[in-house]
Design a protein around this motif. Structure first.
Motif, PDB file in Angstrom:
ATOM      1  N   SER A   1      98.559 -13.162   7.949  1.00 54.62           N
ATOM      2  CA  SER A   1      98.891 -11.840   8.448  1.00 54.62           C
ATOM      3  C   SER A   1      99.448 -10.952   7.341  1.00 54.62           C
ATOM      4  O   SER A   1      99.085  -9.770   7.227  1.00 54.62           O
ATOM      5  N   ASN A   2     100.320 -11.503   6.519  1.00 53.47           N
ATOM      6  CA  ASN A   2     100.901 -10.713   5.428  1.00 53.47           C
ATOM      7  C   ASN A   2      99.846 -10.273   4.427  1.00 53.47           C
ATOM      8  O   ASN A   2      99.843  -9.124   3.965  1.00 53.47           O
ATOM      9  N   ILE A   3      98.947 -11.181   4.089  1.00 53.30           N
ATOM     10  CA  ILE A   3      97.887 -10.845   3.133  1.00 53.30           C
ATOM     11  C   ILE A   3      96.992  -9.739   3.696  1.00 53.30           C
ATOM     12  O   ILE A   3      96.662  -8.760   3.003  1.00 53.30           O
ATOM     13  N   LEU A   4      96.609  -9.854   4.960  1.00 58.10           N
ATOM     14  CA  LEU A   4      95.703  -8.876   5.561  1.00 58.10           C
ATOM     15  C   LEU A   4      96.381  -7.514   5.728  1.00 58.10           C
ATOM     16  O   LEU A   4      95.756  -6.464   5.498  1.00 58.10           O
ATOM     17  N   ASN A   5      97.650  -7.520   6.132  1.00 52.30           N
ATOM     18  CA  ASN A   5      98.365  -6.251   6.239  1.00 52.30           C
ATOM     19  C   ASN A   5      98.486  -5.577   4.879  1.00 52.30           C
ATOM     20  O   ASN A   5      98.284  -4.364   4.749  1.00 52.30           O
TER      21      ASN A   5
ATOM     22  N   ASP B   1      98.589  -5.855  13.175  1.00 51.63           N
ATOM     23  CA  ASP B   1      99.220  -5.107  12.092  1.00 51.63           C
ATOM     24  C   ASP B   1     100.694  -4.863  12.390  1.00 51.63           C
ATOM     25  O   ASP B   1     101.221  -5.268  13.427  1.00 51.63           O
ATOM     26  N   TRP B   2     101.379  -4.179  11.476  1.00 53.55           N
ATOM     27  CA  TRP B   2     102.826  -3.998  11.600  1.00 53.55           C
ATOM     28  C   TRP B   2     103.186  -2.941  12.638  1.00 53.55           C
ATOM     29  O   TRP B   2     104.364  -2.687  12.880  1.00 53.55           O
ATOM     30  N   ASP B   3     102.179  -2.301  13.264  1.00 54.53           N
ATOM     31  CA  ASP B   3     102.421  -1.410  14.396  1.00 54.53           C
ATOM     32  C   ASP B   3     102.147  -2.112  15.723  1.00 54.53           C
ATOM     33  O   ASP B   3     102.116  -1.474  16.775  1.00 54.53           O
TER      34      ASP B   3
ATOM     35  N   GLY C   1      92.260 -14.986  -0.297  1.00 50.91           N
ATOM     36  CA  GLY C   1      91.171 -14.996   0.677  1.00 50.91           C
ATOM     37  C   GLY C   1      90.376 -16.281   0.633  1.00 50.91           C
ATOM     38  O   GLY C   1      89.959 -16.815   1.672  1.00 50.91           O
ATOM     39  N   GLN C   2      90.182 -16.794  -0.584  1.00 51.53           N
ATOM     40  CA  GLN C   2      89.470 -18.074  -0.725  1.00 51.53           C
ATOM     41  C   GLN C   2      90.300 -19.219  -0.156  1.00 51.53           C
ATOM     42  O   GLN C   2      89.785 -20.092   0.541  1.00 51.53           O
ATOM     43  N   LEU C   3      91.619 -19.189  -0.438  1.00 49.19           N
ATOM     44  CA  LEU C   3      92.514 -20.227   0.084  1.00 49.19           C
ATOM     45  C   LEU C   3      92.518 -20.235   1.606  1.00 49.19           C
ATOM     46  O   LEU C   3      92.502 -21.287   2.249  1.00 49.19           O
ATOM     47  N   LEU C   4      92.517 -19.029   2.223  1.00 50.21           N
ATOM     48  CA  LEU C   4      92.618 -18.906   3.671  1.00 50.21           C
ATOM     49  C   LEU C   4      91.263 -18.796   4.358  1.00 50.21           C
ATOM     50  O   LEU C   4      91.194 -18.595   5.565  1.00 50.21           O
ATOM     51  N   ASN C   5      90.199 -18.866   3.563  1.00 52.50           N
ATOM     52  CA  ASN C   5      88.835 -18.804   4.109  1.00 52.50           C
ATOM     53  C   ASN C   5      88.607 -17.514   4.901  1.00 52.50           C
ATOM     54  O   ASN C   5      88.112 -17.519   6.027  1.00 52.50           O
ATOM     55  N   LEU C   6      88.980 -16.378   4.285  1.00 50.43           N
ATOM     56  CA  LEU C   6      88.887 -15.094   4.981  1.00 50.43           C
ATOM     57  C   LEU C   6      87.514 -14.443   4.853  1.00 50.43           C
ATOM     58  O   LEU C   6      87.147 -13.610   5.674  1.00 50.43           O
ATOM     59  N   GLY C   7      86.780 -14.753   3.816  1.00 52.96           N
ATOM     60  CA  GLY C   7      85.475 -14.117   3.648  1.00 52.96           C
ATOM     61  C   GLY C   7      85.599 -12.655   3.281  1.00 52.96           C
ATOM     62  O   GLY C   7      85.125 -11.781   4.011  1.00 52.96           O
TER      63      GLY C   7
ATOM     64  N   SER D   1     102.252 -28.583  -4.772  1.00 52.68           N
ATOM     65  CA  SER D   1     101.339 -29.629  -4.308  1.00 52.68           C
ATOM     66  C   SER D   1     101.764 -30.135  -2.935  1.00 52.68           C
ATOM     67  O   SER D   1     100.937 -30.311  -2.028  1.00 52.68           O
ATOM     68  N   THR D   2     103.070 -30.315  -2.759  1.00 54.58           N
ATOM     69  CA  THR D   2     103.595 -30.788  -1.469  1.00 54.58           C
ATOM     70  C   THR D   2     103.360 -29.761  -0.374  1.00 54.58           C
ATOM     71  O   THR D   2     102.944 -30.095   0.734  1.00 54.58           O
ATOM     72  N   GLN D   3     103.613 -28.487  -0.704  1.00 56.49           N
ATOM     73  CA  GLN D   3     103.427 -27.421   0.289  1.00 56.49           C
ATOM     74  C   GLN D   3     101.973 -27.307   0.707  1.00 56.49           C
ATOM     75  O   GLN D   3     101.668 -27.093   1.876  1.00 56.49           O
ATOM     76  N   ALA D   4     101.076 -27.432  -0.246  1.00 60.73           N
ATOM     77  CA  ALA D   4      99.654 -27.312   0.078  1.00 60.73           C
ATOM     78  C   ALA D   4      99.221 -28.397   1.052  1.00 60.73           C
ATOM     79  O   ALA D   4      98.334 -28.206   1.875  1.00 60.73           O
ATOM     80  N   GLN D   5      99.886 -29.558   0.966  1.00 61.91           N
ATOM     81  CA  GLN D   5      99.518 -30.669   1.834  1.00 61.91           C
ATOM     82  C   GLN D   5     100.164 -30.579   3.215  1.00 61.91           C
ATOM     83  O   GLN D   5      99.630 -31.087   4.193  1.00 61.91           O
ATOM     84  N   THR D   6     101.337 -29.943   3.266  1.00 60.30           N
ATOM     85  CA  THR D   6     102.097 -29.982   4.522  1.00 60.30           C
ATOM     86  C   THR D   6     102.160 -28.669   5.274  1.00 60.30           C
ATOM     87  O   THR D   6     102.680 -28.626   6.381  1.00 60.30           O
ATOM     88  N   ILE D   7     101.659 -27.599   4.684  1.00 60.79           N
ATOM     89  CA  ILE D   7     101.794 -26.290   5.347  1.00 60.79           C
ATOM     90  C   ILE D   7     101.135 -26.311   6.727  1.00 60.79           C
ATOM     91  O   ILE D   7     100.028 -26.796   6.898  1.00 60.79           O
ATOM     92  N   GLY D   8     101.831 -25.812   7.729  1.00 67.28           N
ATOM     93  CA  GLY D   8     101.354 -25.866   9.108  1.00 67.28           C
ATOM     94  C   GLY D   8     100.557 -24.635   9.496  1.00 67.28           C
ATOM     95  O   GLY D   8     100.476 -23.656   8.744  1.00 67.28           O
ATOM     96  N   HIS D   9      99.974 -24.692  10.664  1.00 71.02           N
ATOM     97  CA  HIS D   9      99.159 -23.572  11.145  1.00 71.02           C
ATOM     98  C   HIS D   9      99.986 -22.301  11.289  1.00 71.02           C
ATOM     99  O   HIS D   9      99.505 -21.209  10.980  1.00 71.02           O
ATOM    100  N   GLN D  10     101.219 -22.426  11.757  1.00 71.12           N
ATOM    101  CA  GLN D  10     102.041 -21.239  11.950  1.00 71.12           C
ATOM    102  C   GLN D  10     102.338 -20.564  10.618  1.00 71.12           C
ATOM    103  O   GLN D  10     102.242 -19.345  10.492  1.00 71.12           O
ATOM    104  N   ASP D  11     102.705 -21.375   9.622  1.00 74.32           N
ATOM    105  CA  ASP D  11     102.963 -20.822   8.298  1.00 74.32           C
ATOM    106  C   ASP D  11     101.710 -20.167   7.729  1.00 74.32           C
ATOM    107  O   ASP D  11     101.774 -19.123   7.087  1.00 74.32           O
ATOM    108  N   MET D  12     100.561 -20.808   7.950  1.00 77.99           N
ATOM    109  CA  MET D  12      99.314 -20.243   7.454  1.00 77.99           C
ATOM    110  C   MET D  12      99.013 -18.914   8.136  1.00 77.99           C
ATOM    111  O   MET D  12      98.534 -17.968   7.500  1.00 77.99           O
ATOM    112  N   ASP D  13      99.323 -18.813   9.423  1.00 74.96           N
ATOM    113  CA  ASP D  13      99.099 -17.553  10.142  1.00 74.96           C
ATOM    114  C   ASP D  13      99.996 -16.442   9.615  1.00 74.96           C
ATOM    115  O   ASP D  13      99.578 -15.289   9.498  1.00 74.96           O
ATOM    116  N   ILE D  14     101.255 -16.792   9.302  1.00 73.60           N
ATOM    117  CA  ILE D  14     102.165 -15.797   8.742  1.00 73.60           C
ATOM    118  C   ILE D  14     101.655 -15.321   7.395  1.00 73.60           C
ATOM    119  O   ILE D  14     101.610 -14.120   7.109  1.00 73.60           O
ATOM    120  N   LEU D  15     101.255 -16.271   6.553  1.00 73.50           N
ATOM    121  CA  LEU D  15     100.706 -15.920   5.244  1.00 73.50           C
ATOM    122  C   LEU D  15      99.453 -15.064   5.404  1.00 73.50           C
ATOM    123  O   LEU D  15      99.285 -14.042   4.735  1.00 73.50           O
TER     124      LEU D  15
END
Length: 527
Positions: free
Chosen positions: A141-145, A223-225, A161-167, A125-139
């Motif tokens: 990127s990992n999900i998409l890769n 991507d990782w390349d 995808g729903q959490l990150l609004n990826l569509g 619950s705490t993480q969901a409230q405080t997670i920053g843009h950089q952390d979200m970008d890392i998450l």
């Protein structure tokens, strides 16, 4: 997985906590333990945890003193107290530091489980409230890769995808790959930093343009390349032409903005979430053909077929299978003779142009590289002189010069193969022992006894021939095996450590972090 650290001066309590429940069921992993507060504080500074479970009465530093010091260093640390003393003063002082619960020994397992569950819920619950843009970008990127290399289940992808609004819920997907060919800048000392900064600039612009493009909105990431990837989703196959036209206009704008080349390839339109990964693989495969294709194109399978069907494309094609056989069996003389015959036949083709000859020559060199890759050896571009071959091909003015470049490529790769096969018998035996028994104890002393050789000399010989010390090689190999187990099994981290030869969990943790850059739990969370 969240990290747990245990502190108790009674070893049987710590051992009991390891086995009292399956910690992974609660998204938890025990990363270490200590017998007193002072030792625990030192280890926590090296390996921060999410949850601290500690006794109260211990030598050198009490549990309450540890809690006070640890809380100052890690304000978000969750703390559970274990104690054999049901005294109100301990409870009262512990509550001042914001503990999650005060559990009495002997431990009530159900109460411990409920405490862990509520603590994990509070962390999330705490993480969901405080997670920053950089952390979200890392998450993100990992999900998409993981999506595009086929290492994520659809249920998890849809949930993330729903959490990150990826569509990621459309029926069709088409994937594009953009490789910015960023040239070195002599005014910058750190070329890697310069290239990364430029790549980030291009990525941010592409992402902004694709995400706000109403005609063809896309999901963009690196991507990782270090290629920029755009995944386009659409509702119907009929949308493909409009999508590709809009993407073509976007690339045209980018080529006006940036002075360096952008190599752009696209996979086929595919159905479903798995289809996006297939389209990505297609785009990456097509990408390698820029070596023999104009760089201004958006390269697709269809465009490759058109290029192949141009006049001159029916020229002689070598027997690639025979090339691979001769190359991998180290028959250099026969391979060079076959290359010369094929090039003579190529040059005798009626109506062939210099550009078409160069293209076929480049295909030969690509095949050398592919044959080595399929043999599960490191990239042959690492062989000395190999990278300069392509430049030599396109600067050649005569057929003899072209022959020389192809022969040089073949000889370089052949030399590279011979180097891989030139290890002494005893080092080969040691490597086999490591690969087959990496979970057992391995040391220079034991291996020296096994192969009747002085351990000091064995260490020197091993280092000279492999470029690594024995311990470094063993640790790196074990960690690769541990990564594979963490990716492909549901084993607990402690079990993986034991299976890969680490009896000390703390040492396993340190080695994993050294070679991978993240803890075992963090790695398992990424994959």
């Amino acid at each position: 997985m969240y990290k747990v650290f245990l502190v108790d001066d009674e070893p049987f309590i710590v051992e009991g906590l390891y086995s009292i429940l399956d910690w992974s069921d609660y998204q938890l992993e025990i990363i270490g333990s200590a017998e007193n507060g002072k030792e625990a504080l030192t280890l926590l500074q090296e390996h921060p945890a999410d949850i601290l479970i500690t006794d109260i009465t211990m030598p050198e530093m009490t549990g309450l003193e540890l809690i006070r010091e640890a809380r100052a260093l890690f304000p978000d640390l969750k703390i559970i107290i274990l104690s054999g003393y049901n005294e109100f003063n301990y409870v009262k002082e512990g509550m001042q530091y914001g503990i999650e619960n005060y559990l009495l020994k002997p431990i009530n397992v159900e109460e411990l489980k409920q405490t862990l569950k509520s603590t994990v819920d509070k962390i999330e619950s705490t993480q969901a409230q405080t997670i920053g843009h950089q952390d979200m970008d890392i998450l993100r990127s990992n999900i998409l890769n993981r999506w595009l290399i086929g290492q994520i289940e659809q249920e998890e992808l849809l949930e993330r995808g729903q959490l990150l609004n990826l569509g990621v819920s459309l029926p069709y997907y088409e994937t594009a790959v953009i490789k910015p060919m960023i040239p070195p800048n002599p005014q910058h000392e750190d070329m890697i930093l310069y290239r990364n900064e430029k790549l980030e600039q291009v990525y941010q612009r592409v992402r902004s343009m694709t995400e706000h493009d109403e005609a063809a909105p896309g999901i963009c990431f690196v991507d990782w390349d270090s290629d920029i990837v755009v995944v386009f989703g659409c509702s119907s196959k009929d949308d493909q032409d409009m999508l590709e036209e809009a993407f073509g206009q976007l690339i045209a704008q980018l080529r006006i903005i940036y002075p360096f080349e952008l190599l752009v390839s696209m996979g086929e339109l595919q159905s479903g979430l798995d289809g996006a990964a297939e389209s990505y693989r297609d785009a990456k495969r097509v990408q390698q053909f820029f070596l023999i294709s104009p760089h201004h194109l958006i390269l697709t399978n269809k465009r490759l077929e058109e290029l192949r069907n141009q006049p001159g494309s029916s020229i002689h094609v070598p027997d690639w299978g025979e090339y691979s056989r001769l190359l991998l069996s180290l028959q250099q003389e026969e391979l060079l003779r076959r290359i010369e015959e094929d090039l003579d036949q190529l040059s005798g083709t009626e109506g062939i142009t210099p550009h078409q000859v160069q293209n076929r020559v480049v295909e030969m060199i690509i095949w050398f590289k592919q044959a080595i890759k399929e043999a599960n050896l490191p990239d042959p571009e690492e062989a000395e002189g190999y990278k300069s071959i392509f430049a030599g091909v396109f600067s050649s003015l005569t057929m003899d010069e072209l022959k020389q470049q192809v022969m040089l490529a073949a000889q370089n790769v052949m030399s590279y193969l011979k180097e891989q096969q030139s290890l002494s018998p005893v080092v080969k035996q040691v490597l086999t022992q490591i690969h087959e028994h990496y979970g057992d104890e391995l040391s220079l002393k034991l291996l020296g006894q096994e192969y009747n050789i002085n351990p000091v000399y064995l260490g020197q010989l091993f280092h000279r021939e492999t470029g690594k010390t024995l311990s470094d090689y063993v640790n790196s190999y074990r960690i690769e095996k541990a990564k594979d187990l963490l990716k492909r099994s549901n084993l607990k981290v402690q079990e993986v450590a034991r299976m890969t030869g680490y009896l000390d969990n703390s040492y396993f943790f340190r080695q994993f972090k050294k070679y991978v850059g993240v803890s075992p739990a963090e790695f398992k969370g990424l994959v």
